[in-house]
Design a protein around this motif. Sequence first.
Motif, PDB file in Angstrom:
ATOM      1  N   ASP A   1       2.746 -24.273  13.976  1.00  0.00           N
ATOM      2  CA  ASP A   1       2.063 -22.962  13.555  1.00  0.00           C
ATOM      3  C   ASP A   1       3.119 -21.824  12.579  1.00  0.00           C
ATOM      4  N   MET A   2       4.459 -22.774  12.204  1.00  0.00           N
ATOM      5  CA  MET A   2       5.037 -21.700  11.356  1.00  0.00           C
ATOM      6  C   MET A   2       4.912 -21.777   9.816  1.00  0.00           C
ATOM      7  N   ARG A   3       4.971 -20.862   9.074  1.00  0.00           N
ATOM      8  CA  ARG A   3       4.928 -20.742   7.654  1.00  0.00           C
ATOM      9  C   ARG A   3       6.601 -20.301   7.263  1.00  0.00           C
TER      10      ARG A   3
ATOM     11  N   GLU B   1       4.934 -13.053   3.797  1.00  0.00           N
ATOM     12  CA  GLU B   1       5.221 -12.850   5.372  1.00  0.00           C
ATOM     13  C   GLU B   1       5.371 -13.893   5.928  1.00  0.00           C
ATOM     14  N   PRO B   2       6.528 -14.807   5.812  1.00  0.00           N
ATOM     15  CA  PRO B   2       6.517 -16.298   6.419  1.00  0.00           C
ATOM     16  C   PRO B   2       7.478 -15.888   7.692  1.00  0.00           C
ATOM     17  N   ASP B   3       7.503 -16.963   8.474  1.00  0.00           N
ATOM     18  CA  ASP B   3       8.142 -16.604  10.008  1.00  0.00           C
ATOM     19  C   ASP B   3       9.555 -16.649   9.577  1.00  0.00           C
ATOM     20  N   ALA B   4      10.224 -17.637   8.455  1.00  0.00           N
ATOM     21  CA  ALA B   4      11.501 -17.747   8.283  1.00  0.00           C
ATOM     22  C   ALA B   4      11.640 -17.897   6.724  1.00  0.00           C
TER      23      ALA B   4
ATOM     24  N   GLY C   1      15.052 -13.422  -4.520  1.00  0.00           N
ATOM     25  CA  GLY C   1      14.132 -14.316  -4.378  1.00  0.00           C
ATOM     26  C   GLY C   1      13.633 -14.264  -2.895  1.00  0.00           C
ATOM     27  N   ALA C   2      14.449 -14.409  -2.003  1.00  0.00           N
ATOM     28  CA  ALA C   2      14.242 -14.137  -0.618  1.00  0.00           C
ATOM     29  C   ALA C   2      13.699 -13.129  -0.119  1.00  0.00           C
ATOM     30  N   GLN C   3      13.846 -11.927  -0.605  1.00  0.00           N
ATOM     31  CA  GLN C   3      13.366 -10.594  -0.361  1.00  0.00           C
ATOM     32  C   GLN C   3      12.019 -10.589  -0.824  1.00  0.00           C
ATOM     33  N   GLN C   4      11.694 -11.154  -1.935  1.00  0.00           N
ATOM     34  CA  GLN C   4      10.276 -11.238  -2.613  1.00  0.00           C
ATOM     35  C   GLN C   4       9.186 -12.110  -1.843  1.00  0.00           C
ATOM     36  N   MET C   5       9.844 -13.363  -1.432  1.00  0.00           N
ATOM     37  CA  MET C   5       9.122 -14.214  -0.719  1.00  0.00           C
ATOM     38  C   MET C   5       8.674 -13.646   0.706  1.00  0.00           C
ATOM     39  N   ALA C   6       9.706 -13.058   1.367  1.00  0.00           N
ATOM     40  CA  ALA C   6       9.397 -12.428   2.707  1.00  0.00           C
ATOM     41  C   ALA C   6       8.332 -11.320   2.543  1.00  0.00           C
ATOM     42  N   GLU C   7       8.407 -10.332   1.656  1.00  0.00           N
ATOM     43  CA  GLU C   7       7.368  -9.479   1.249  1.00  0.00           C
ATOM     44  C   GLU C   7       6.116  -9.933   0.891  1.00  0.00           C
TER      45      GLU C   7
END
Length: 163
Positions: A21-23, A80-83, A71-77
């Motif tokens: 179930d991970m993104r 909304e992945p799990d990691a 890039g990591a911050q933008q992807m998280a925002e």
Amino acid sequence: MATAYQNLSSYDPASVPDASDMRVAIVCAEWNANVTEKLLEGACDALEKNGVKSENILVARVPGTFELTFGAQQMAETYEPDAVIVLGCVVRGDTPHFDYVCQGVTIGITKLNTMFGIPFIFGVLTTDTMQQSLDRAGGVHGNKGVEAAITAIKMHDFVCKLK
């Protein structure tokens, strides 16, 4: 050196939690693509082998390792992945640039780990030679991308168990 004692691709499949179930978002640096693309391939393969659906692996590329934090911050925002996994490769040269890039991305990813409720996994090779990087991107020492993927799964499970 840790990789002299353990292959980066080695893990006990029985110790890896269910990841179906991970993104997962992956941000990969384009600089030293001959290395980073192998890291990306290793990460994606390991995620899929451990249950993450291919459509739940979100990949983006940034120009260099220093840009991984943004890039990591933008992807998280945005997603909304799990990691989030960051993959890069910095090879020491003749100037202090290596030190600035390595320190900047290390501090940046550490900061993201404290700002969000998800793990940001540091899959950046910081080596003295290109051969050392190749050895850690599917070479004699395994693949740091695989290690980063397994770490993402285990850290997501860690977070879930706390809830």
